[in-house]
Design an enzyme around this catalytic site. Structure first.
Site, mmCIF file in Angstrom:
data_model
loop_
_atom_site.group_PDB
_atom_site.id
_atom_site.type_symbol
_atom_site.label_atom_id
_atom_site.label_comp_id
_atom_site.label_asym_id
_atom_site.label_seq_id
_atom_site.Cartn_x
_atom_site.Cartn_y
_atom_site.Cartn_z
ATOM 1 N N GLU A 107 -3.381 -10.884 30.926
ATOM 2 C CA GLU A 107 -2.994 -11.413 29.622
ATOM 3 C C GLU A 107 -3.688 -10.677 28.488
ATOM 4 O O GLU A 107 -4.806 -10.196 28.649
ATOM 5 C CB GLU A 107 -3.437 -12.872 29.507
ATOM 6 C CG GLU A 107 -2.897 -13.757 30.583
ATOM 7 C CD GLU A 107 -3.473 -15.161 30.505
ATOM 8 O OE1 GLU A 107 -3.012 -16.005 31.251
ATOM 9 O OE2 GLU A 107 -4.387 -15.395 29.687
ATOM 10 N N CYS A 120 -7.342 -9.518 21.774
ATOM 11 C CA CYS A 120 -8.200 -9.919 22.895
ATOM 12 C C CYS A 120 -7.572 -9.357 24.175
ATOM 13 O O CYS A 120 -6.424 -9.672 24.489
ATOM 14 C CB CYS A 120 -8.262 -11.450 22.936
ATOM 15 S SG CYS A 120 -9.148 -12.092 24.353
ATOM 16 N N CYS A 131 -16.953 -18.937 36.903
ATOM 17 C CA CYS A 131 -17.372 -19.978 35.938
ATOM 18 C C CYS A 131 -16.496 -21.213 36.153
ATOM 19 O O CYS A 131 -15.267 -21.118 36.274
ATOM 20 C CB CYS A 131 -17.265 -19.464 34.507
ATOM 21 S SG CYS A 131 -18.301 -18.009 34.228
ATOM 22 N N CYS A 134 -13.386 -22.161 33.736
ATOM 23 C CA CYS A 134 -12.519 -21.058 33.300
ATOM 24 C C CYS A 134 -11.298 -20.932 34.204
ATOM 25 O O CYS A 134 -11.429 -20.912 35.433
ATOM 26 C CB CYS A 134 -13.329 -19.760 33.322
ATOM 27 S SG CYS A 134 -12.337 -18.302 32.966
ATOM 28 N N CYS A 361 -7.872 -18.040 27.867
ATOM 29 C CA CYS A 361 -8.595 -17.858 29.120
ATOM 30 C C CYS A 361 -7.784 -18.039 30.404
ATOM 31 O O CYS A 361 -8.018 -18.965 31.178
ATOM 32 C CB CYS A 361 -9.775 -18.816 29.152
ATOM 33 S SG CYS A 361 -10.532 -19.077 27.566
HETATM 34 N N1 SAH Z 1 -16.224 -12.506 31.480
HETATM 35 C C1 SAH Z 1 -16.537 -12.379 30.086
HETATM 36 C C2 SAH Z 1 -15.322 -12.292 29.170
HETATM 37 C C3 SAH Z 1 -14.113 -13.143 29.441
HETATM 38 S S1 SAH Z 1 -14.105 -14.842 29.016
HETATM 39 C C4 SAH Z 1 -17.453 -13.490 29.660
HETATM 40 O O1 SAH Z 1 -17.778 -14.340 30.478
HETATM 41 O O2 SAH Z 1 -17.917 -13.471 28.524
HETATM 42 C C5 SAH Z 1 -14.272 -14.933 27.255
HETATM 43 C C6 SAH Z 1 -15.000 -16.194 26.819
HETATM 44 O O3 SAH Z 1 -14.197 -17.359 27.043
HETATM 45 C C7 SAH Z 1 -16.311 -16.435 27.560
HETATM 46 O O4 SAH Z 1 -17.293 -16.860 26.656
HETATM 47 C C8 SAH Z 1 -15.936 -17.563 28.494
HETATM 48 O O5 SAH Z 1 -17.050 -18.274 28.942
HETATM 49 C C9 SAH Z 1 -15.006 -18.368 27.610
HETATM 50 N N2 SAH Z 1 -14.179 -19.349 28.317
HETATM 51 C C10 SAH Z 1 -13.677 -19.291 29.557
HETATM 52 N N3 SAH Z 1 -12.964 -20.400 29.838
HETATM 53 C C11 SAH Z 1 -13.017 -21.167 28.742
HETATM 54 C C12 SAH Z 1 -12.471 -22.435 28.401
HETATM 55 N N4 SAH Z 1 -11.740 -23.115 29.263
HETATM 56 N N5 SAH Z 1 -12.715 -22.917 27.161
HETATM 57 C C13 SAH Z 1 -13.462 -22.221 26.266
HETATM 58 N N6 SAH Z 1 -13.999 -21.019 26.528
HETATM 59 C C14 SAH Z 1 -13.789 -20.501 27.748
#
Ligand code: SAH
Length: 372
Positions: A107, A120, A131, A134, A361
């Site tokens: 995406e 992005c 995580c 996510c 995300c």
């Molecule tokens: N792997 C990298 C970049 C991708 S995610 C990282 O961890 O930074 C980009 C951002 O979105 C990260 O801060 C991640 O923690 C956040 N993120 C992921 N899922 C999310 C969600 N459901 N709600 C809000 N932020 C989220």
């Protein structure tokens, strides 16, 4: 960080045509010479791709027709196909789900602001970091993207902005080109270090896309050795770190790689990065109701970040299916922000752009998998 092995079935299919977006200019010169052509043809092709955003050899009108036909048979420019495209009702957020030649999907999201056009992009198909809040993590890692697949996402939107007639109308005036890039789409960019940096070099190279490095931000879950490596790079790419919790007990439950790189070690790496680069680091903190949004945790976070050249971005969680986490209330978010600000830490609450179009995300890919 140990490399996580890829499942053999998930490896990219051997391309029958060579991918031009994977090439540096010297590599493209070698490629055109191997076709029996003079080296200056490489610069012409490079200009068509990076300055005029050509996706097809047919557009390269100053190349002889026979050469265009020869290139068409030997090489491919754009490896991406649009699987789904969604525009927000305000017309200011465009999300695209691309499919790759081996059937993987990724995406990218374009957000139009008054003075910025922020894109992005994804660095991997899926993600190995796990995580717990996510959507991308739910499917695991399929594979790394090539540098060309990373660049292709940018060129797609550059093309979109240059040619508004080709795509769905939006209500906002469409600015001229991509002005900012954030590596905050699918994947962990520092887990695909060499391809990501190869892409960043071409995106910033004046001979190629030529975007200023300071207009690009890389967001990491916090891989310490790679943060140190990034600090030594000559490009001034911005760093964002996904912190989400001020202590190990809480952070390990949200961000499992915290077991390998605990909070204090991560913050030490950030400190080294700032000493080396003198650049301000952004911490991302997704606020989850009753989990990481209490005043006590805000105080603890303020204590950990005191004295660091940093900014905190608080992002109310974008809730995903099959997950117990919910976004914080706006009252709790404001309260959390005030505590940090009172401690002298620059803090903003980031708007959740594109929620209505599943632009957070990994959500569009997940939705499309469920519906097929
Ligand atoms: N792997 C990298 C970049 C991708 S995610 C990282 O961890 O930074 C980009 C951002 O979105 C990260 O801060 C991640 O923690 C956040 N993120 C992921 N899922 C999310 C969600 N459901 N709600 C809000 N932020 C989220």
């Amino acid at each position: 960080m140990t490399e996580i092995p890829l499942h053999p079935a998930a490896l990219p299919a051997a391309p029958s045509r060579i991918a031009l977006l994977d090439m540096t200019l010297p590599e493209m010169e070698a490629f055109v010479r191997a076709l029996g052509l003079p080296a200056y043809r490489a610069r012409q092709i490079y200009d068509w791709i990076y300055k005029r955003f050509a996706a097809d050899f047919a557009e390269m009108s100053d190349l002889p027709l026979a050469l265009r036909t020869q290139l068409q048979a030997a090489a491919i420019i754009d490896p991406l196909r649009v699987a789904t495209q969604v525009v927000s009702s305000a017309g200011d957020t465009l999300k695209v789900l691309f499919s790759l030649p081996d059937g993987q999907s990724i995406e990218a999201v374009l957000m139009l602001y008054d003075n910025r056009r922020t894109l992005c992009i994804s660095s991997q198909a899926g993600c190995a970091m796990g995580c717990t809040f996510c959507a991308t993590a739910q499917g695991g890692l399929a594979r790394n993207l090539t540098s060309g697949e990373i660049i292709a996402q940018v060129l797609y939107f550059a093309r979109y902005l240059a040619n508004p007639a080709a795509l769905p109308p939006t209500e906002v005036a469409r600015p001229a080109t991509v002005s900012n890039i954030v590596l905050m789409g699918m994947g962990e960019p520092l887990h695909n270090y060499s391809n990501v940096w190869a892409a960043l070099r071409r995106l910033t190279d004046a001979n190629a896309f030529g975007l200023g490095a300071r207009h690009i931000t890389l967001s990491t879950v916090g891989l310490v050795p790679q943060i140190d490596k990034m600090a030594a790079e000559d490009l001034q790419i911005g760093l964002a770190v996904s912190l989400h919790a001020p202590n190990d007990t809480l952070r390990t439950g949200l961000v499992p790689i915290n077991r390998g790189y605990p909070v204090n070690e991560l913050l030490d790496a950030v400190r080294r990065y700032i000493e080396q680069t003198h650049r301000r680091v952004t911490f991302e903190y997704a606020l989850m109701r009753g989990i990481n949004d209490t005043p006590a945790l805000a105080e603890e976070l303020a204590g950990k970040l005191r004295g660091l050249l940093c900014h905190v971005n608080l992002i109310p969680l974008n809730p995903i299916p099959d997950s117990p986490y919910q976004p914080s209330t706006s009252y709790d978010a404001e309260n959390f922000a005030s505590i940090l600000r009172e401690a002298g830490i620059s803090t903003t609450i980031r708007l959740r752009r594109g929620i209505e179009i599943n632009a957070g995300c990994g959500q569009l890919r997940r939705a499309s998998k469920i519906s097929t």
